[in-house]
Design a protein around this motif. Structure first.
Motif, PDB file in Angstrom:
ATOM      1  N   MET A 303       0.875  -1.177   0.000  1.00  0.00           N
ATOM      2  CA  MET A 303       0.000   0.000   0.000  1.00  0.00           C
ATOM      3  C   MET A 303       0.910   1.224   0.000  1.00  0.00           C
ATOM      4  O   MET A 303       1.497   1.556   1.025  1.00  0.00           O
ATOM      5  CB  MET A 303      -0.868   0.011   1.261  1.00  0.00           C
ATOM      6  N   SER A 304       0.996   1.851  -1.140  1.00  0.00           N
ATOM      7  CA  SER A 304       1.991   2.926  -1.220  1.00  0.00           C
ATOM      8  C   SER A 304       1.521   4.200  -0.518  1.00  0.00           C
ATOM      9  O   SER A 304       2.304   5.099  -0.268  1.00  0.00           O
ATOM     10  CB  SER A 304       2.301   3.230  -2.676  1.00  0.00           C
ATOM     11  N   GLY A 305       0.226   4.244  -0.173  1.00  0.00           N
ATOM     12  CA  GLY A 305      -0.298   5.486   0.404  1.00  0.00           C
ATOM     13  C   GLY A 305      -0.056   5.652   1.893  1.00  0.00           C
ATOM     14  O   GLY A 305      -0.380   6.693   2.452  1.00  0.00           O
ATOM     15  N   ILE A 306       0.491   4.635   2.573  1.00  0.00           N
ATOM     16  CA  ILE A 306       0.647   4.772   4.018  1.00  0.00           C
ATOM     17  C   ILE A 306       2.119   4.735   4.403  1.00  0.00           C
ATOM     18  O   ILE A 306       2.965   4.284   3.641  1.00  0.00           O
ATOM     19  CB  ILE A 306      -0.123   3.673   4.784  1.00  0.00           C
ATOM     20  N   ARG A 307       2.393   5.246   5.605  1.00  0.00           N
ATOM     21  CA  ARG A 307       3.792   5.358   6.020  1.00  0.00           C
ATOM     22  C   ARG A 307       4.392   4.031   6.448  1.00  0.00           C
ATOM     23  O   ARG A 307       5.565   3.787   6.323  1.00  0.00           O
ATOM     24  CB  ARG A 307       3.909   6.323   7.213  1.00  0.00           C
ATOM     25  N   LEU A 308       3.545   3.168   6.992  1.00  0.00           N
ATOM     26  CA  LEU A 308       4.061   1.972   7.639  1.00  0.00           C
ATOM     27  C   LEU A 308       4.553   0.918   6.659  1.00  0.00           C
ATOM     28  O   LEU A 308       5.313   0.029   7.002  1.00  0.00           O
ATOM     29  CB  LEU A 308       2.955   1.387   8.522  1.00  0.00           C
ATOM     30  N   ASP A 309       4.089   1.040   5.405  1.00  0.00           N
ATOM     31  CA  ASP A 309       4.342  -0.092   4.532  1.00  0.00           C
ATOM     32  C   ASP A 309       5.822  -0.388   4.381  1.00  0.00           C
ATOM     33  O   ASP A 309       6.666   0.483   4.428  1.00  0.00           O
ATOM     34  CB  ASP A 309       3.680   0.110   3.179  1.00  0.00           C
ATOM     35  N   GLY A 310       6.118  -1.660   4.226  1.00  0.00           N
ATOM     36  CA  GLY A 310       7.515  -2.050   4.069  1.00  0.00           C
ATOM     37  C   GLY A 310       8.176  -2.371   5.397  1.00  0.00           C
ATOM     38  O   GLY A 310       9.136  -3.113   5.443  1.00  0.00           O
TER      39      GLY A 310
END
Ligand code: ATP
Length: 679
Positions: A303-310
């Motif tokens: 989900m590229s729209g959130i900060r937590l991804d990855g």
């Protein structure tokens, strides 16, 4: 598809959609029974599965990947909770309102800085979600904000690649000779921007343009005396009414965190502007869905729209239960009041800690801090102690037997309120605690929330220095309260914090705040969900409107404790500090006699002083036994300030105001009679 005759008939669907439903049906049986009811309300598949939004083309990336690749336990949770169904309701209103020509200008207020769900992208900021959706319906999407000016126009999905951008043939350069143009004043720049918007909206593309304006409150502040600042307001009003706007397919979407931050002109019903409230996550389901997306597992599309991804997700300690489903459910349960960004913050912070593990204490503390911050410091929230029964919730309160008994009865009712409309409606909407300082009003309010097993929210002084700010604070706090339900809301010193209508404040702010709270209190949707408790030492200064039936309609007296109550208060505070008590009957008599007229808070001081005397005599940390000598020493050292007469007056005022005489002792009833009859 499944052969079950009770299976819902979903009608004709695109191939990919059928395949996906088949697969989930094989796995979980989602076309029958409760799962079908939850995921396909009204026996209809949600928009995204009908493929209407994408013209039937392809499956939305993220949700397809979730349904196929998510951690099996998380996927099961998703289906069991019926999460397949939803688009945010506010987005639905925005789309249908545009399609049905309800309005051309839409104002979105409330939780607009949060994340929103999208079948294509998972979660992403609400404004990006609006843009993504608009690109499916319009030829071009253009975003504007004060800080970024115009962003590059986004081509609608159906707009051919070689169509020129609407900016190409503008008469004015949208970014005023580029951002480097420092010759224009901010006002000239804004005027220029508004002219660009006007020009864009005069275009007649077949599919129309969507103009999305962020942070409207910065552009169109409330009650601006500066005529120049009204340029934006004026333009918006014009668009909202303009017949040519209605003939076009254009749409203007304005975002503002709180409508209180905006000029009244935009909020009036005659403005033709359709206001849509974006609510905070209201129940645990909204939070759970987000958490499930966060914990979907690495094979699901990012989900590229959130900060937590990855980032790796933190683990949970034992008290969250075993297995990811139970753990996520517990976390969602314990985070009422937080919006999705707040929830993400929480995960990020745990991730940054050494342990990288959720603990109950951490969640409690972080939630409290976060809510205080979001409400500009005016709302302090604490959670109930887990597993406390109503009786033991009041263990720390000495005396006040009739009050405790009544409150325990109310908390019993509150527990049953969920299942019965009759019960819900018969609960008092507000309790008014009246009496001198230090008589346990705050203590009892907290204990009551604990007895009910619900959040306790303390609403601080909402009147702040700046006009507009206090309204914004209040509106934010009320939104938070709504999202914390069931909740006990406590307002101390209500005679001061709420003021009195028309009490010398020229701006009228007080009156508006007042009206806002009264309106909130009488919202039938919140019956039995929000119990208000207000406390005051000065009941004669409370506005009578607050005391009317249906508001703070149960008045509870708090007077200084009698001898028996003093004994139990002293015991409570000695026991709380693990001190043993070795007092003879004569010691007790002497002590209770000497402390006549003391408040609970003063008795607490006496208990502390006695322990302190013992500790200093014994010279160090040890088991403490409080005896006759230590209480004598304590009372020789501590004498409360001599404001007894004031206390007496406050008690009298409280007794006169009390409506529920069943909570008074015999002698209090007599005193009340005397006062009421003017003896
Ligand atoms: P204020 O009007 O100043 O807010 P209040 O009536 O809300 O006063 P509390 O803050 O509840 O008073 O009381 C102060 C402290 O006094 C409490 O934290 C508690 O320790 C003690 N106290 C008061 N009444 C009682 C009581 N009935 N039993 C036990 N402790 C008490």
């Amino acid at each position: 598809m499944g052969n079950d005759t009770d299976a819902v008939d979903l009608g004709a669907l695109p191939r990919w959609s059928e395949r996906l439903i088949d697969r989930l049906d094989d796995e979980y049986g989602i076309r029958t029974g409760e799962l079908a009811d939850r995921n396909f309300p009204d026996d209809r598949p949600p928009r995204w599965l009908q493929g209407t939004a994408t013209g039937g083309g392809d499956a939305p990336d993220w949700i397809q990947s979730f349904c196929l690749d998510a951690d099996p336990a998380v996927r099961r949770l998703w289906v069991e909770e019926g999460f397949l169904s939803a688009d945010p309701a506010w987005l639905e209103t925005l789309v249908t309102g545009d399609e049905a020509d309800v309005a051309r200008v839409f104002l979105l207020t409330g939780n607009v800085d949060d994340y929103a769900f999208s079948p294509d992208s998972g979660y992403l900021p609400a404004i990006d979600r609006i843009e993504e959706n608009a690109a499916k319906r319009k030829d071009w999407v253009i975003r504007y904000s004060l800080s970024n000016g115009f962003e590059r126009p986004v081509r609608g999905v159906a707009t051919p690649d070689d169509d020129p951008s609407p900016f190409d043939d503008l008469e004015i350069d949208p970014n005023g000779d580029g951002a480097a143009d420092r010759t224009r004043s901010p006002q000239e720049a804004l005027d220029g921007d508004v002219r660009v918007m006007e020009e864009l909206l005069e275009r007649s593309y077949d599919g129309g343009i969507a103009l999305i304006v962020d942070n409207l409150h910065l552009l169109s502040p409330p009650d601006s005396a500066n005529v120049n600042q009204n340029v934006v307001t004026d333009a918006i009003q014009r668009w909202a009414r303009s017949p040519s706007m209605f003939q076009s397919e254009n749409q203007v979407v304005l975002l503002a965190g709180s409508s209180e931050g905006l000029t009244r002109d935009l909020r009036s019903a005659s403005s033709h502007i359709e206001t849509i409230d974006v609510p905070r996550p209201e129940d645990r389901g909204d939070r759970l869905k987000f958490l499930a997306a966060l914990y979907a597992g690495g094979r699901v599309a990012p989900m590229s729209g959130i900060r937590l991804d990855g980032a790796t997700r933190p683990r949970f300690d034992d008290r969250f239960g075993s297995g990811i489903t139970e753990q996520l459910r517990t976390l969602a349960e314990r985070t009422s009041g937080l919006n999705l960004v707040g929830l993400e913050n929480l995960v990020l912070r745990v991730n940054a800690g050494d342990e990288r593990q959720f603990t109950t204490e951490y969640v409690k503390r972080a939630k409290r801090d976060q809510l205080a911050q979001e409400s500009g410091g005016i709302l302090e929230v604490s959670e109930p102690d887990p597993g406390v029964d109503p009786e033991s919730a009041f263990e720390g309160v000495g005396g006040l037997d009739a009050v405790k008994e009544r409150l325990i009865r109310i908390s019993d009712l509150m527990e049953r309120a969920g299942t019965s409309e009759t019960v819900r409606r018969s609960l008092p909407s507000g309790l008014l605690f009246l009496g001198p300082p230090g008589t346990g009003k705050t203590l009892v309010a907290r204990a009551f929330a604990n007895a009910c097993g619900v959040n306790f929210a303390e609403l601080g002084n909402i009147r702040s220095m700046y006009v507009g700010e206090s309204e914004r604070n209040l509106s934010q706090a009320l939104d938070l309260i709504r999202s914390l339900t069931p909740v006990v809301v406590f307002m101390d010193e209500i005679d001061q914090t709420m003021g009195r209508r028309g009490s010398g404040d020229e701006s009228g702010v007080d009156r508006r705040l007042f009206a806002r709270i009264l309106q909130f209190m009488s919202d039938p949707e919140l019956d039995g969900q929000v119990i208000w408790i207000a406390a005051s030492n000065e009941p004669t200064r409370i506005d009578p409107a607050l005391k009317r039936a249906g508001r703070f309609d149960l008045t509870v007296p708090f007077v200084r404790p009698d001898a028996e109550a003093r004994r139990s208060i002293l015991r409570v505070h000695l026991r709380d500090r693990d001190a043993a008590v070795d007092l003879s009957a004569a010691d007790w008599d002497w002590l209770l006699d000497r402390t006549a007229g003391y408040t609970g808070a003063e008795l607490e001081r006496v208990a502390k002083e006695a322990i302190w005397t013992e500790l200093s005599a014994s010279g160090g940390p040890a088991d403490v036994t409080v005896d006759g000598d230590s209480v004598r020493a304590a009372l020789a050292a501590y004498s409360p300030p001599a404001n007894r007469r004031e206390f007496r007056r406050m008690e009298d005022d409280a007794l006169v105001e009390v409506t529920s005489v069943d909570m008074l002792t015999e002698s209090q009833r007599e005193r009340r009679e005397q006062l009421v009859n003017g003896e």
